[in-house]
Design a protein around this motif. Structure first.
Motif, PDB file in Angstrom:
ATOM      1  N   UNK A   1       0.833  -1.204   0.000  1.00 24.37           N
ATOM      2  CA  UNK A   1       0.000   0.000   0.000  1.00 24.37           C
ATOM      3  C   UNK A   1       0.870   1.258   0.000  1.00 24.37           C
ATOM      4  N   UNK A   2       1.921   1.245   0.810  1.00 23.91           N
ATOM      5  CA  UNK A   2       2.825   2.400   0.852  1.00 23.91           C
ATOM      6  C   UNK A   2       3.522   2.572  -0.491  1.00 23.91           C
ATOM      7  N   UNK A   3       3.968   1.479  -1.073  1.00 17.21           N
ATOM      8  CA  UNK A   3       4.629   1.551  -2.374  1.00 17.21           C
ATOM      9  C   UNK A   3       3.672   2.064  -3.447  1.00 17.21           C
ATOM     10  N   UNK A   4       2.429   1.641  -3.383  1.00 18.28           N
ATOM     11  CA  UNK A   4       1.432   2.126  -4.345  1.00 18.28           C
ATOM     12  C   UNK A   4       1.281   3.640  -4.238  1.00 18.28           C
TER      13      UNK A   4
ATOM     14  N   UNK B   1       4.956  15.838  -2.974  1.00 17.01           N
ATOM     15  CA  UNK B   1       6.269  15.670  -2.339  1.00 17.01           C
ATOM     16  C   UNK B   1       6.078  15.348  -0.854  1.00 17.01           C
ATOM     17  N   UNK B   2       5.171  16.064  -0.185  1.00 19.76           N
ATOM     18  CA  UNK B   2       4.902  15.805   1.239  1.00 19.76           C
ATOM     19  C   UNK B   2       4.382  14.385   1.459  1.00 19.76           C
ATOM     20  N   UNK B   3       3.492  13.948   0.593  1.00 16.38           N
ATOM     21  CA  UNK B   3       2.937  12.596   0.731  1.00 16.38           C
ATOM     22  C   UNK B   3       4.030  11.549   0.526  1.00 16.38           C
ATOM     23  N   UNK B   4       4.858  11.723  -0.492  1.00 14.37           N
ATOM     24  CA  UNK B   4       5.934  10.755  -0.754  1.00 14.37           C
ATOM     25  C   UNK B   4       6.903  10.727   0.418  1.00 14.37           C
ATOM     26  N   UNK B   5       7.253  11.889   0.976  1.00 14.23           N
ATOM     27  CA  UNK B   5       8.147  11.933   2.142  1.00 14.23           C
ATOM     28  C   UNK B   5       7.562  11.134   3.298  1.00 14.23           C
ATOM     29  N   UNK B   6       6.273  11.335   3.577  1.00 18.71           N
ATOM     30  CA  UNK B   6       5.625  10.611   4.671  1.00 18.71           C
ATOM     31  C   UNK B   6       5.588   9.117   4.402  1.00 18.71           C
ATOM     32  N   UNK B   7       5.317   8.747   3.148  1.00 22.96           N
ATOM     33  CA  UNK B   7       5.250   7.329   2.799  1.00 22.96           C
ATOM     34  C   UNK B   7       6.624   6.672   2.921  1.00 22.96           C
TER      35      UNK B   7
ATOM     36  N   UNK C   1       7.328   6.212   6.613  1.00 25.42           N
ATOM     37  CA  UNK C   1       6.512   5.174   7.259  1.00 25.42           C
ATOM     38  C   UNK C   1       6.556   3.825   6.578  1.00 25.42           C
ATOM     39  N   UNK C   2       7.367   3.684   5.555  1.00 25.58           N
ATOM     40  CA  UNK C   2       7.394   2.445   4.752  1.00 25.58           C
ATOM     41  C   UNK C   2       7.721   1.245   5.629  1.00 25.58           C
TER      42      UNK C   2
END
Length: 197
Positions: free
Chosen positions: A12-15, A185-191, A194-195
């Motif tokens: 889910x995180x990778x998606x 960018x913010x979403x990718x940083x968080x993902x 938290x990966x």
């Protein structure tokens, strides 16, 4: 959802990472081609330059750059390579800074302003009546984003804003996409932070 298939958390995180990288890549093409169509070649080259970093990440992950087939029913086709996370962090950090450069390059240019501000106006009512969605809808002042309003995947785990602009013109459609790149960018940083293992 229809088949009641549980997607592993890591997938889910990778998606989400791939979806948001794809959003950034798409917006970079919009930025570059819109500027080129209106007489400015440099932004097209800049947009392709940063987009190339994302294409490299896609190729590194699944072997494809443009028509990549990574998200699958039940998860993703395979895990990311070891070098993905540091390269991804480098890419989004660069892109985040470059968006500010893009705005400095175009926003004060009187030719750019004359060709975008007040041009191609689309009212919120007409946008809804035509079934417009995504950045064009939000640039017309309609505060709707499916990631927030009908969340899928794990978008509800991330903190991000939904940019909205209110003039419904070419300028706002351009600015909204740059605003969205910043949020992606913010979403990718968080993902990435938290990966799960």
């Amino acid at each position: 959802k229809l088949a009641s298939i549980e997607v592993p958390d890591r997938a889910e995180y990778l998606r989400v990472i791939m979806l948001e990288l794809n959003r950034i890549a798409s917006h970079l093409i919009f930025f570059g081609t819109t500027a080129m169509d209106l007489g400015a070649l440099t932004p097209f080259l800049y947009g392709l330059r940063e987009r190339e970093m994302i294409m490299d990440l896609f190729e590194m992950t699944c072997g494809q750059r443009l028509t990549y087939n990574y998200i699958r029913i039940g998860g993703v086709s395979k895990d990311i390579p070891e070098e993905f996370v540091p390269k991804c962090r480098e890419a989004i950090e660069t892109i985040d800074k470059k968006v500010d450069e893009y705005m400095r390059l175009l926003n004060g240019n009187p030719i750019w302003q004359a060709r975008t501000i007040g041009v191609g106006h689309l009212s919120p009512e007409l946008a809804v009546a035509y079934g417009v969605s995504g950045p064009i809808l939000r640039a017309s002042g309609v505060d709707y984003d499916i990631r927030r309003d009908d969340p899928y995947s794990i978008y509800d785990r991330f903190q991000f804003e939904i940019p909205v602009r209110h003039n419904g013109d070419v300028f706002d459609r351009y600015m909204l996409r740059l605003d969205e790149i910043k949020q992606s960018v913010k979403i990718v940083e968080q993902a990435l932070d938290g990966l799960p293992n």
